[in-house]
Design a protein around this motif. Structure first.
Motif, PDB file in Angstrom:
ATOM      1  N   HIS A 134      45.181  48.829  37.173  1.00 40.41           N
ATOM      2  CA  HIS A 134      45.244  47.664  38.398  1.00 40.41           C
ATOM      3  C   HIS A 134      46.692  47.845  38.852  1.00 40.41           C
ATOM      4  O   HIS A 134      46.521  48.000  40.116  1.00 40.41           O
ATOM      5  CB  HIS A 134      45.524  46.199  37.434  1.00 40.41           C
ATOM      6  CG  HIS A 134      45.093  45.082  38.137  1.00 40.41           C
ATOM      7  ND1 HIS A 134      44.753  43.866  37.529  1.00 40.41           N
ATOM      8  CD2 HIS A 134      44.780  45.098  39.491  1.00 40.41           C
ATOM      9  CE1 HIS A 134      44.744  43.177  38.559  1.00 40.41           C
ATOM     10  NE2 HIS A 134      44.651  43.624  39.670  1.00 40.41           N
TER      11      HIS A 134
ATOM     12  N   HIS B 212      37.930  43.987  38.148  1.00 35.59           N
ATOM     13  CA  HIS B 212      39.009  45.216  37.668  1.00 35.59           C
ATOM     14  C   HIS B 212      40.276  44.468  36.794  1.00 35.59           C
ATOM     15  O   HIS B 212      40.691  45.342  36.373  1.00 35.59           O
ATOM     16  CB  HIS B 212      39.389  45.952  38.867  1.00 35.59           C
ATOM     17  CG  HIS B 212      40.290  45.289  40.001  1.00 35.59           C
ATOM     18  ND1 HIS B 212      40.202  45.349  41.264  1.00 35.59           N
ATOM     19  CD2 HIS B 212      41.445  44.278  39.845  1.00 35.59           C
ATOM     20  CE1 HIS B 212      41.094  44.574  41.984  1.00 35.59           C
ATOM     21  NE2 HIS B 212      41.767  44.035  41.026  1.00 35.59           N
TER      22      HIS B 212
ATOM     23  N   GLN C  82      40.702  39.247  49.055  1.00 36.91           N
ATOM     24  CA  GLN C  82      42.146  39.222  48.847  1.00 36.91           C
ATOM     25  C   GLN C  82      42.805  38.201  49.816  1.00 36.91           C
ATOM     26  O   GLN C  82      43.882  38.137  50.194  1.00 36.91           O
ATOM     27  CB  GLN C  82      42.877  40.461  49.148  1.00 36.91           C
ATOM     28  CG  GLN C  82      42.451  41.715  48.045  1.00 36.91           C
ATOM     29  CD  GLN C  82      42.918  41.369  46.531  1.00 36.91           C
ATOM     30  OE1 GLN C  82      43.941  40.540  46.347  1.00 36.91           O
ATOM     31  NE2 GLN C  82      42.493  42.191  45.661  1.00 36.91           N
TER      32      GLN C  82
ATOM     33  N   HIS D 143      48.925  40.775  44.714  1.00 35.82           N
ATOM     34  CA  HIS D 143      49.388  41.653  43.480  1.00 35.82           C
ATOM     35  C   HIS D 143      50.899  41.533  42.952  1.00 35.82           C
ATOM     36  O   HIS D 143      51.414  41.349  41.960  1.00 35.82           O
ATOM     37  CB  HIS D 143      48.856  43.047  43.514  1.00 35.82           C
ATOM     38  CG  HIS D 143      47.392  43.050  43.183  1.00 35.82           C
ATOM     39  ND1 HIS D 143      46.539  42.860  44.334  1.00 35.82           N
ATOM     40  CD2 HIS D 143      46.479  43.068  42.112  1.00 35.82           C
ATOM     41  CE1 HIS D 143      45.250  42.784  43.782  1.00 35.82           C
ATOM     42  NE2 HIS D 143      45.216  42.863  42.564  1.00 35.82           N
TER      43      HIS D 143
ATOM     44  N   ASP E 185      44.185  36.725  39.178  1.00 36.59           N
ATOM     45  CA  ASP E 185      42.991  37.652  39.757  1.00 36.59           C
ATOM     46  C   ASP E 185      41.853  37.870  39.219  1.00 36.59           C
ATOM     47  O   ASP E 185      41.717  37.874  37.967  1.00 36.59           O
ATOM     48  CB  ASP E 185      43.735  39.164  39.669  1.00 36.59           C
ATOM     49  CG  ASP E 185      42.978  40.240  40.499  1.00 36.59           C
ATOM     50  OD1 ASP E 185      41.902  40.006  40.876  1.00 36.59           O
ATOM     51  OD2 ASP E 185      43.690  41.291  40.826  1.00 36.59           O
TER      52      ASP E 185
HETATM   53 MN   MN3 Z   1      43.564  43.038  41.456  1.00 39.42          MN
END
Ligand code: MN3
Length: 203
Positions: free
Chosen positions: A27, A168, A149, A82, A164
């Motif tokens: 990630h 993934h 996103q 992120h 998130d």
């Molecule tokens: Mn992510």
């Protein structure tokens, strides 16, 4: 290159057993890096934009030249989201909220259990890839989701915390059990950092 992936502030295994080391490695090192690479490639076409933070670009998406606006929305969003995400988790995190955010959660949601229940239920229902957020909006904490996103910053809302829910983020350990991941994730949260974001939001 104007944008860089910040180093993880803990090791890949720090969030075990709630988030496994392999997921963290992929990630952070692969997914986040790809957003940054794509953002840097787009900014090469308009190098003057590189002096702005990703957050500032997202706050003013309509000022970003149209030929790279979608790329900045997706990859600038991926970078900013992120970058926040790594910092709001910690080894030995979780537990009841502390500080001023604890009082605001009581004010806006009643208690912590009601707050996490609403967050988890709302975020579990986000169709496809996206994020669940607690945003500061007009003097109140509000739970929202965004697709892909997309950042709440682009809607004039400051993200206090976000989780998130792209596959993934959880699929290696939780497979299709997104609700289990959402429940477990609260054991990783860094309330000190979330309090810092809450203070910043109020300025
Ligand atoms: Mn992510």
């Amino acid at each position: 290159m104007p944008y860089e992936v910040p180093p993880l502030p803990y090791d890949y295994a720090a969030l075990e057993p709630y988030i496994d080391a392999e997921t963290m490695k992929l990630h952070h090192d692969k997914h986040h890096q790809a957003y940054v690479n794509n953002l840097n490639a787009a900014i090469e076409k308009h190098p003057d934009l590189g002096k702005h933070t990703a957050e500032d670009l997202l706050r003013n998406l309509n000022s970003v030249p149209e030929d790279i606006r979608t790329t900045v929305r997706n990859n600038g969003g991926g970078h900013a989201n992120h970058t926040m995400f790594w910092t709001i988790m910690q080894k030995g995190g979780g537990g009841e909220p502390t500080g001023k955010i604890a009082a605001q959660i009581r004010k806006d949601f009643g208690d912590f259990a009601a707050f996490t229940k609403q967050f988890n239920e709302t975020t579990a229902k986000q169709f496809g890839s996206g994020w669940g957020w607690v945003v500061w909006d007009n003097g109140k904490l509000t739970i929202v989701t965004t697709a892909n996103q997309d950042s709440p910053l682009s809607q004039g809302k400051y993200p206090i915390l976000g989780n998130d829910v792209w596959e993934h983020a959880y699929y290696l350990k939780y497979q299709n059990r997104r609700p289990d991941y959402l429940t477990a994730w609260w054991n990783t949260v860094n309330w000190n950092e979330i309090n810092k974001r809450f203070e910043h939001a109020q300025k």
